[in-house]
Design a protein around this motif. Sequence first.
Motif, mmCIF file in Angstrom:
data_model
loop_
_atom_site.group_PDB
_atom_site.id
_atom_site.type_symbol
_atom_site.label_atom_id
_atom_site.label_comp_id
_atom_site.label_asym_id
_atom_site.label_seq_id
_atom_site.Cartn_x
_atom_site.Cartn_y
_atom_site.Cartn_z
ATOM 1 N N LEU A 97 27.385 -34.374 95.948
ATOM 2 C CA LEU A 97 26.207 -35.005 96.518
ATOM 3 C C LEU A 97 25.507 -35.919 95.516
ATOM 4 O O LEU A 97 25.005 -36.984 95.890
ATOM 5 C CB LEU A 97 25.252 -33.911 97.013
ATOM 6 C CG LEU A 97 24.243 -34.262 98.069
ATOM 7 C CD1 LEU A 97 24.861 -35.003 99.243
ATOM 8 C CD2 LEU A 97 23.536 -33.016 98.548
ATOM 9 N N ASP A 98 25.493 -35.554 94.247
ATOM 10 C CA ASP A 98 24.803 -36.396 93.262
ATOM 11 C C ASP A 98 25.497 -37.744 93.037
ATOM 12 O O ASP A 98 24.896 -38.672 92.504
ATOM 13 C CB ASP A 98 24.587 -35.656 91.940
ATOM 14 C CG ASP A 98 25.877 -35.275 91.250
ATOM 15 O OD1 ASP A 98 26.856 -34.958 91.946
ATOM 16 O OD2 ASP A 98 25.898 -35.286 90.001
ATOM 17 N N GLU A 99 26.742 -37.883 93.453
ATOM 18 C CA GLU A 99 27.442 -39.165 93.342
ATOM 19 C C GLU A 99 27.053 -40.144 94.460
ATOM 20 O O GLU A 99 27.341 -41.320 94.377
ATOM 21 C CB GLU A 99 28.957 -38.951 93.355
ATOM 22 C CG GLU A 99 29.463 -38.242 92.121
ATOM 23 C CD GLU A 99 30.951 -37.945 92.169
ATOM 24 O OE1 GLU A 99 31.525 -37.770 91.091
ATOM 25 O OE2 GLU A 99 31.528 -37.897 93.284
ATOM 26 N N VAL A 100 26.393 -39.629 95.487
ATOM 27 C CA VAL A 100 25.928 -40.482 96.582
ATOM 28 C C VAL A 100 24.535 -40.990 96.183
ATOM 29 O O VAL A 100 23.523 -40.475 96.601
ATOM 30 C CB VAL A 100 25.901 -39.725 97.921
ATOM 31 C CG1 VAL A 100 25.568 -40.677 99.070
ATOM 32 C CG2 VAL A 100 27.223 -39.022 98.176
ATOM 33 N N ASP A 101 24.550 -42.019 95.341
ATOM 34 C CA ASP A 101 23.342 -42.494 94.683
ATOM 35 C C ASP A 101 22.905 -43.867 95.186
ATOM 36 O O ASP A 101 23.418 -44.368 96.195
ATOM 37 C CB ASP A 101 23.572 -42.515 93.171
ATOM 38 C CG ASP A 101 24.792 -43.340 92.772
ATOM 39 O OD1 ASP A 101 25.326 -44.092 93.615
ATOM 40 O OD2 ASP A 101 25.210 -43.243 91.606
ATOM 41 N N GLN A 102 21.978 -44.471 94.465
ATOM 42 C CA GLN A 102 21.447 -45.781 94.851
ATOM 43 C C GLN A 102 22.537 -46.851 94.849
ATOM 44 O O GLN A 102 22.534 -47.757 95.684
ATOM 45 C CB GLN A 102 20.291 -46.191 93.931
ATOM 46 C CG GLN A 102 19.555 -47.424 94.412
ATOM 47 C CD GLN A 102 18.953 -47.238 95.799
ATOM 48 O OE1 GLN A 102 18.299 -46.237 96.082
ATOM 49 N NE2 GLN A 102 19.160 -48.210 96.696
ATOM 50 N N GLU A 103 23.487 -46.752 93.932
ATOM 51 C CA GLU A 103 24.582 -47.722 93.912
ATOM 52 C C GLU A 103 25.375 -47.665 95.224
ATOM 53 O O GLU A 103 25.734 -48.708 95.787
ATOM 54 C CB GLU A 103 25.518 -47.469 92.725
ATOM 55 C CG GLU A 103 26.660 -48.462 92.649
ATOM 56 C CD GLU A 103 27.636 -48.198 91.507
ATOM 57 O OE1 GLU A 103 28.489 -49.082 91.276
ATOM 58 O OE2 GLU A 103 27.567 -47.123 90.869
ATOM 59 N N VAL A 104 25.633 -46.470 95.730
ATOM 60 C CA VAL A 104 26.339 -46.316 97.002
ATOM 61 C C VAL A 104 25.510 -46.926 98.133
ATOM 62 O O VAL A 104 26.032 -47.670 98.967
ATOM 63 C CB VAL A 104 26.675 -44.830 97.271
ATOM 64 C CG1 VAL A 104 27.180 -44.632 98.693
ATOM 65 C CG2 VAL A 104 27.687 -44.326 96.258
ATOM 66 N N ALA A 105 24.215 -46.652 98.148
ATOM 67 C CA ALA A 105 23.329 -47.220 99.172
ATOM 68 C C ALA A 105 23.335 -48.746 99.106
ATOM 69 O O ALA A 105 23.419 -49.425 100.144
ATOM 70 C CB ALA A 105 21.910 -46.682 99.002
ATOM 71 N N ASP A 106 23.260 -49.286 97.889
ATOM 72 C CA ASP A 106 23.253 -50.744 97.720
ATOM 73 C C ASP A 106 24.573 -51.370 98.166
ATOM 74 O O ASP A 106 24.584 -52.437 98.795
ATOM 75 C CB ASP A 106 22.966 -51.114 96.262
ATOM 76 C CG ASP A 106 21.553 -50.752 95.828
ATOM 77 O OD1 ASP A 106 20.689 -50.490 96.694
ATOM 78 O OD2 ASP A 106 21.314 -50.719 94.597
ATOM 79 N N LEU A 107 25.672 -50.724 97.847
ATOM 80 C CA LEU A 107 26.981 -51.256 98.252
ATOM 81 C C LEU A 107 27.156 -51.209 99.767
ATOM 82 O O LEU A 107 27.719 -52.131 100.364
ATOM 83 C CB LEU A 107 28.107 -50.499 97.547
ATOM 84 C CG LEU A 107 28.284 -50.852 96.063
ATOM 85 C CD1 LEU A 107 29.181 -49.833 95.378
ATOM 86 C CD2 LEU A 107 28.831 -52.262 95.901
ATOM 87 N N LEU A 108 26.689 -50.146 100.403
ATOM 88 C CA LEU A 108 26.741 -50.078 101.869
ATOM 89 C C LEU A 108 25.914 -51.210 102.489
ATOM 90 O O LEU A 108 26.373 -51.878 103.423
ATOM 91 C CB LEU A 108 26.244 -48.719 102.360
ATOM 92 C CG LEU A 108 27.238 -47.573 102.286
ATOM 93 C CD1 LEU A 108 26.525 -46.233 102.420
ATOM 94 C CD2 LEU A 108 28.300 -47.715 103.364
ATOM 95 N N ALA A 109 24.713 -51.437 101.958
ATOM 96 C CA ALA A 109 23.854 -52.515 102.487
ATOM 97 C C ALA A 109 24.498 -53.879 102.265
ATOM 98 O O ALA A 109 24.477 -54.741 103.159
ATOM 99 C CB ALA A 109 22.481 -52.457 101.824
ATOM 100 N N ARG A 110 25.095 -54.076 101.103
ATOM 101 C CA ARG A 110 25.761 -55.350 100.814
ATOM 102 C C ARG A 110 26.965 -55.552 101.748
ATOM 103 O O ARG A 110 27.166 -56.649 102.284
ATOM 104 C CB ARG A 110 26.221 -55.371 99.363
ATOM 105 C CG ARG A 110 26.934 -56.638 98.982
ATOM 106 C CD ARG A 110 27.302 -56.655 97.522
ATOM 107 N NE ARG A 110 28.170 -57.783 97.243
ATOM 108 C CZ ARG A 110 28.780 -57.942 96.095
ATOM 109 N NH1 ARG A 110 28.617 -57.091 95.095
ATOM 110 N NH2 ARG A 110 29.544 -58.998 95.910
#
Length: 188
Positions: A169-182
């Motif tokens: 779960l800790d790997e699902v971070d802001q970078e993942v959120a940003d990449l999904l949005a991009r």
Amino acid sequence: MAKDWREMMAWCGELLERSTGETVEQWNAKIREADPSSESELRAWLRERDIHGYAQMVLIMERFGYPEFLTATADELFDAQYESRPALRPVAERVIELAQLAGPEVTIQMRKTYVAFVSPRRTFAQLVPSTRTRIDLGLRLDVPPEGRLLPAKNLGNRVCPVKIGLTSLDEVDQEVADLLARSYQENL
């Protein structure tokens, strides 16, 4: 709310009715009367009546049976994906939450072996339980694999060229959120 295959099957029925003027039920009656003994015989019979593609597919399944995954609910499909991977389920659920926040019109589509995230135009990401200890988030981005982004050769329905492996779960971070949005934005 995640979608499953039932919506597509309904769409196939609507396609049949638009193209022929008759419903699935009306065609089922005609097929019962013709009584084809095999799938190939039914395909030939339908081709003679200019019924092809998805419209043909739904009539064949009506006659010879639907695969289980086509009649399963979205929850049943998701449960089956994580049945033998219970530790990864919260990771997948968090990715789904972030995908829903990636843009204003995200559709979640449960499939037999993966979850597709769809923009109004096309699939922009996929979540695949690849092993018992890792799920892969495939992204439809035109970027070279680097850092956490790895090449995604055989992921889901193969529309995502890069992926991120997630094991906790800790790997699902802001970078993942940003990449999904991009990825969502690039696939509008």
